[in-house]
Design a protein around this motif. Sequence first.
Motif, short mmCIF file in Angstrom:
data_model
loop_
_atom_site.label_atom_id
_atom_site.label_comp_id
_atom_site.label_asym_id
_atom_site.label_seq_id
_atom_site.Cartn_x
_atom_site.Cartn_y
_atom_site.Cartn_z
N GLY A 99 0.60 -1.03 0.04
CA GLY A 99 -0.19 0.30 -0.22
C GLY A 99 1.05 1.63 -0.11
N ILE A 100 2.51 1.53 0.59
CA ILE A 100 3.29 2.21 0.71
C ILE A 100 3.38 2.08 -0.44
N GLU A 101 3.66 1.34 -1.66
CA GLU A 101 4.27 2.27 -3.14
C GLU A 101 3.58 2.19 -3.29
N ARG A 102 2.41 2.26 -3.56
CA ARG A 102 1.36 2.45 -4.34
C ARG A 102 0.88 3.70 -4.23
N GLN A 103 1.36 4.72 -2.78
CA GLN A 103 0.30 5.78 -2.56
C GLN A 103 2.19 6.67 -2.60
N LEU A 104 3.43 6.15 -2.56
CA LEU A 104 4.72 6.80 -3.67
C LEU A 104 4.21 6.72 -5.32
N GLU A 105 3.33 5.71 -5.97
CA GLU A 105 3.93 5.86 -7.18
C GLU A 105 2.36 7.28 -7.62
N ARG A 106 1.37 6.95 -6.25
CA ARG A 106 0.75 7.76 -6.62
C ARG A 106 1.12 9.46 -6.79
N ASP A 107 1.44 9.63 -5.31
CA ASP A 107 2.17 11.39 -5.63
C ASP A 107 3.37 11.06 -6.07
#
Lengths: 706, 158
Positions: free
Chosen positions: A290-298
């Motif tokens: 989830g954190i990795e997806r957040q970084l990608e989104r951001d």
Amino acid sequence: MASVSKVDRRDFLKVTTAAAGGLVVGAHLPLPGEELAAGETLEPNVFVAVEPDGHIIFHTPRPEMGQGSRTGLVMIVADELEVDIDDIEIVMALAGPREVWGSMTAGGSTSIRLFWEPLGDAAAAAREMLVRAAADRWGVETGACSARRGKVVHTSSGRSLTYGELTEYAAALPVPEDPTRKQTREFRYIGGEKDRVDIPEKVDGSAVFGLDFRVPGMKFAVLKRPPVIGGSLRGWDDTETMKVPGVRQVVEFHAGVAVVADHTWAALKGMDELKIDWDPGPHADLSSEGIERQLERDGREEPVVAEDLRGASEIFASAPKRISAVYHAPYISHSPLEPINCTAHVKENEVDVWVPTQAPQTCWSVAEETSGIPREDIRIHTLYSGGAFGRRLTAEWVADAVDISRIIGGPVQIFWDRAEDTMHGNYRPISRHQLEAAFDEEGKWTGWRHRVIAHSTSRSERYETNPNWSALAGAARLEYWWPSALIEWKMSNTPLNTGAWRSVYESQNRFATEAFIDEVAHELGRDPLDLRLELLEGRDARIQTVLETAAKAIGWGRSMPEGRGLGIACTHCFRGRLAHAVEVEVESDGTIRVHRVESAIDPGWAVYPDGVRQQVEGGVALALSVALGEEITVQDGVVQQRTFSEYPILTFDQHPEVNVHIIDGGEPIGGVGEPPIPPLAPAVANAVFAATGVRLRRMPFGKVER
Amino acid sequence: MPAYSITVNGKQCTADVDADTPLLWVLRDTLGLTGTKYSCGVGECGSCAVFVDGALERSCILPISAAEGADIQTIEGLSEDRSHPVQKAWITEQVPQCGWCHSGQILAAVDLLRRNPDPSDGEIDEAMSGYLCRCGTYQRVRKGIHTAAKEVRDGERV
């Protein structure tokens, strides 16, 4: 400019526990923005005391955690005071006010460089006063006398008086405004080879670290915090725990639950038996995925522009050709081998804390907040740390120990076991790096772009709309003269607790910067060393020198056998310039073996050269450990790593040959503790590419997949 | 509570502790010998290594009941005055940084040299790989072992 003054004996006794007589000098380290009014009384910080029996005491203001500052600082005292270093008793100062001590925090690679002036001035002033005292006694000019190893000698007659005989008279003399420091050629210790003052007690088990400290009647407590980040304690069942012999009680403290016992094993066993009911709290679905997806989104969101130099944004808007890459650095743990611990004794109106810390004054504040007792009545005794690396800059465990001591009404040593330290670290923040290079129609390089998407330890809202320059260290404001440069920032926080990990943001930003430079070099058909030297031309000759020195030592440019490659990278951070040139072999199963590291460091000039070497060797090992195998991951809101089997650190057989080349860059003195970290991972990544054609863009590297 | 008898550094000791108490905590808390360290508590790092009847053991996972009657040697028992060849080598070569892991490192080096006074680098790697250091002193540990080995080959007792 440091101002030296005498210390009134009563004031001296107030802040130390040593009985003193005779001359005591300190130095006032001006805080930024401070001005001294005429006639203002100075509060000295660094104490050098000469007692009537000849005893010399140096109160060192900085904790020793293996970085060697204790030794470097006493070398300065011994030389400027003109005494044998073995005749100096070193006492770690109790935590005291910033106005008196300046910063006592061992961090930022500052201990030698910030104390060179005030400490040396104080010792030199004392020496001059002792010479003056002798000259007065003999009725001669001060120029006719000289200080020599704890004595003042009248040159022509050979008469001498010891410092002990002179000290009380000297204490009554005025302090010289501008003491004369020794010339380099006069140094007996500074700049030379010197044994560490603390090593002897570290080879026979006698050194007292935090966990070794004992007071009579103390209890031992093992602590547990909520395993789910952001969780809380609901309650517990201690039926089985209380059956363990030696267990005294189970208590709730400010951050979790503690088992208090007569000795450590009982507390550990008691904690094992404790049935704890935790409320998972709001972050039970937190995961690394989830954190990795957040970084990608951001990373796709509009960033804050930190630097837009030489038309970069226009260039990137229309570049006909570009290359890009995404780099990634995970959360990592400090994992010093001595576990987190603290001993506290809260009495009715006073508190004593014994703690391995990098930051005595932070401990002082936290002890005051937790106990409600005024800090003048709190003594923070800093002990040796069994490693720190930034872990012990905060003081949660001081709050723990003070809280629990207050609750049980007696002295207690609290301890976080290995799993607890790993699960509740103050990790290096995670980061994602989106890099791009732009080229024109002819393939000429026109732009460099680096977007840093990172968890920011300072969660300040201002970093939503302003660059966090500390978090851009190693990415922005570099000496490299990029053809054009677009440096962007995007804060992307998670509930994980983060803090300063040796070299802080440089350790991750520099990985991306120094590895992507190689990608650009490859695209251009240029040698990565040559490209760097060109980018630094007219900008920083000292960085060029460390690059060239390291490159020469590794044999840069020679043809390499199958599976082997050379890589290079550099940094300028914490006032130190350093380059690593490495030789790496990638085995058939993808295992990365670093055979040799040639490190060139320009730390200004080295007060304690072997200390510099130790820091570079140690930094290489730590950085390599992280590059190869370290990662903190989260699942269901719980950090997954516990002991060294889940969080592997570098082993003996993985350690390369490290050769350190110290370059004298002249004054001022720079920092050495942190510069060795940032360039190591990218140098290895670059060498792996040279060996195999595979780019390593994610730490930890693990095995190379060809 | 049963009393266990052990000899530590030549001295007879008794410990009134539970059978499952690891030797590490008997040494540190019961006997006050804090030279032996805890870093992981699960036998993975070597900080807790001590000699038990001449064999190097991880004391954090060795229950006292298994050490009953044994002859224990800890870091404190190597010499009275840091004169053991490995201790001297550690000072000559300036090996430790923070120092926490070095009780274990030193005993591991002693163990190696007792078995093999002329170890190759590969043999040193094998013997020392289970002893973790976070400060990065491995290169100097290797040098220290070679330096001590010379003394041992020249006749110094290890």
